[in-house]
Write an enzyme that holds these catalytic residues in place. Structure first.
Site, PDB file in Angstrom:
ATOM      1  CG  ASP A  20      -4.649  -5.515   1.845  1.00 41.11           C
ATOM      2  OD1 ASP A  20      -3.846  -6.141   1.454  1.00 41.11           O
ATOM      3  OD2 ASP A  20      -4.318  -4.780   2.699  1.00 41.11           O
ATOM      4  CB  SER A  72      -0.926   0.040   1.123  1.00 40.56           C
ATOM      5  OG  SER A  72      -1.553  -0.455   1.128  1.00 40.56           O
ATOM      6  CB  ALA A 111       5.785   6.319   8.128  1.00 40.94           C
ATOM      7  CG  ASP A 112       1.515   1.564   7.104  1.00 41.31           C
ATOM      8  OD1 ASP A 112       2.617   1.147   7.509  1.00 41.31           O
ATOM      9  OD2 ASP A 112       0.262   1.441   6.511  1.00 41.31           O
ATOM     10  CE  LYS A 160      -6.038  -1.477   3.140  1.00 42.31           C
ATOM     11  NZ  LYS A 160      -4.223  -2.055   3.295  1.00 42.31           N
TER      12      LYS A 160
END
Ligand SMILES: O=C(O)[C@@H](CO)OP(=O)(O)O
Ligand SMILES: [Mn+2]
Ligand SMILES: [Mn+2]
Length: 619
Positions: free
Chosen positions: A491, A112, A348-349, A422
């Site tokens: 996903d 992603s 990072a997320d 998301k």
């Protein structure tokens, strides 16, 4: 009930430091990203402005041959089918893995982060072999962007930056490392991160080099807090990774360094939540890593992982938290005053939340009980706007001049929406890993709260309907020129490895697309429907020839993303006659979508963007 994010820093354009200037003026001229960016986009010679454009990203929706492991083909997806069968010149495949999205090799599946980066930024970031290592290393150490206009290559890919910094040893000379090194003499160095070779969030070989490097640089005591994967790699692979890590720690012990695994847990259960979906996940990590408390205690990590995996329904992604204790039952490595901590994920997320818990003085997301005075560094800076964490080993790439910024600066009003899991994909990643609005007057980002505390095969429809309704309302309001959504189902449910649930998920995503397309029909707009990488279209591990790979006579479920291309479809009443996909960009990838979308808003894309996928044929 939904929530407009109000905690986003606004108008942070141009705040990043850009100080790399070894060749004076010459270098400055080559830096298109610094001063002198011309934001004005030229008018497209043929395409009109003012059409509402719906930009739909189906997360984890690749294209593959129909078979029993292809949940998209199995599911009823009349809307997506009609796009595919409807107009051959308005449907095609684009590449979404490997070098097409800036990953090191063609064996690297998409993900992603790189997918949305490419979709939003319109350029491919970092093809390793084209990089000039000497320049790059300066870049890494000088926290700035390097743009080599002659190659049209912008250094971006985080994993590659870490690789180079480790290979050159420069990682051990930077500010971040010097900062944590202060603790080596009297404290413990803790490494926390995803133990995996998936290459999406972290890589085991980087951890190994880091361990070797600190061993050569005076570390006395090391504790590793592992998060098991099973999402970017096969379920069960955690056992082998722990063995590899234990070998490396044994090598350090031979050199007189006290090195051990101190705690662990599955990535989806411990530490690696994202976008603040469920702070309990981070809390479970805190309790094990910092406080040395967990429901499960073992004297050895391999035994821990093997034993916990043997529980019914257990898997690597969701292993419960555990701590390693000594023969007296005392945890071997809680984090205490005077220690150093490195979170070694480069992506990072899923590191932002733990970084906040380790770094923020004022913190109310959960009771930390004890807040040790530590020196903390991230592998990278995880949020450039929040400056989080304040110390890091490798400077992150800068993805500048994204399509979102151009469009806003040319007056395009933008609405973006997804559910929590998301939400940052269509905002933060889309905008080049930048949080916040470019212009709060022209943009609205809406987050629909995700379910938490469940695995998504339990609720495979997720919030697809709610996202679609928000998008529909935004389209019908005519207050926006671009309405952008991410539909997570393929996903998030694909990652659970539950084939039946993934089929339900794909159907739900298809129904959501239909709602959005109907709204576009009503306002005379245009739609672009695409995906960020594959996942749900193939749920089985295959051999090189494509046959399901058997292990002990059984197929192995593939929970990860894939190497498959993804579809892109354009259409809607707002599309003027003659608009079609060109046939001279056969190897087009996700990075070509940004120029395409800019065109559909009536503008020419910046000249260094990857070429548009569309043309307007004269009739
Ligand atoms: O869940 C995630 O963090 C990754 C897989 O590791 O998936 P995606 O890139 O689709 O966000
Ligand atoms: Mn994705
Ligand atoms: Mn995914």
């Amino acid at each position: 009930d939904t929530e407009k994010r109000t905690d986003l820093p606004l108008n942070l354009i141009g705040k990043r430091k850009k100080n790399y200037d070894p060749d004076g003026k010459k270098r400055e001229e080559a830096q298109m990203g610094s001063s002198g960016v011309s934001w004005k986009l030229a008018d497209h010679p043929k395409l009109p402005k003012g059409k509402t454009v719906a930009m739909v990203v189906l997360d984890g929706w690749g294209e593959a041959k129909p078979n029993e492991f292809n949940c998209i083909a199995t599911a009823e997806t009349p809307c997506m089918d009609s796009l595919k069968k409807g107009a051959p010149e308005k449907w095609r495949l684009v590449r979404a893995h490997g070098t097409a999205v800036g990953l090191p090799t063609e064996d690297d599946m998409g993900n992603s982060e790189v997918g949305h980066n490419a979709l939003g930024a319109g350029r491919i970031f970092a093809q390793g072999e084209k990089l000039r290592t000497d320049l790059l290393i300066d870049v890494i150490m000088n926290s700035c962007v390097m743009i080599e206009t002659s190659w049209s290559v912008i250094v971006h890919f985080s994993a590659k930056l870490v690789d180079l910094a480790l290979a050159s040893g420069k990682i051990f000379e930077g500010e971040g490392f010097n900062y944590i090194k202060e603790s080596f003499a009297n404290g413990t160095l803790h490494l926390i991160g995803l133990l995996s070779d998936g290459g999406v969030h972290s890589r085991l070989d980087q951890v190994q080099l880091l361990l070797k490097g600190v061993g050569e640089r005076g570390v006395k005591r090391v504790r590793v807090h592992i998060l098991t994967d099973g999402r970017d790699v096969l379920d069960g692979s955690s056992v082998g990774f722990v063995e590899t890590l234990e070998n490396d720690l044994a090598k350090l012990r031979e050199k007189g360094i006290d090195a051990k695994i101190a705690s662990g847990g599955g990535r989806m259960n411990v530490t690696m939540d994202r976008y603040e979906n469920d702070w309990n996940v981070v809390k479970r990590g805190w309790d094990a890593q910092v406080l040395g408390e967990a429901p499960h205690k073992f004297t050895n990590a391999l035994e821990a992982v093997k034993t916990l995996r043997a529980e019914p329904k257990a898997n690597d992604q969701y292993l419960p938290p555990f701590v390693i204790v000594d023969e007296n039952g005392k945890p071997v490595g809680p984090i205490v005053d005077g220690d150093a901590v490195v979170t070694f994920n480069f992506r990072a997320d899923r590191m932002v939340m733990i970084a906040k818990s380790l770094e923020y003085e004022n913190f109310d997301k959960f009771d930390r009980v004890r807040v040790p005075k530590i020196r903390y560094a991230g592998m990278l800076e995880y949020d450039g706007e929040l400056k989080l964490p304040s110390h890091y080993l490798v400077s992150p790439p800068e993805i500048d001049r994204t399509s979102g910024e151009y469009l806003v600066k040319n007056g395009v009003r933008t609405f973006a929406c997804s559910e929590t899991v998301k939400f940052g994909h269509v905002t933060f990643f889309w905008n080049g890993n930048r949080s916040g609005y470019f212009n709060a007057d022209l943009e609205e980002y809406v987050e629909i709260p995700s379910d938490s505390g469940i695995t998504f095969n339990e609720q495979p429809k997720m919030k697809a309907l709610q996202i679609a309704e928000k998008a529909r309302d935004a389209i019908l309001s005519r207050k926006f020129d671009q309405v952008r959504v991410n539909l997570p189902n393929g996903d998030m449910v694909g990652h659970t490895g539950d084939i039946e649930a993934t089929v339900v998920a794909c159907k739900a995503a298809d129904e959501a697309v239909k709602i959005i397309l109907d709204a576009i029909e009503q306002v005379g707009g245009i739609y672009v429907v695409t995906a960020d990488h594959g996942n749900a279209e193939d749920m089985v591990k295959r051999d090189k020839s494509g046959k399901p790979l058997l292990k002990d006579g059984k197929i192995q479920i593939l929970t990860s993303h894939t190497l498959e291309p993804v579809p892109i479809a354009i259409g809607g009443p707002g599309l003027i006659p003659g608009v079609r996909f060109r046939n001279d960009v056969p190897s087009g990838g996700l990075a070509n979508v940004a120029a395409t979308v800019i065109n559909l808003h009536g503008f020419e894309a910046p000249s260094d963007y990857e070429p548009t996928l569309i043309e307007v044929a004269d009739k």
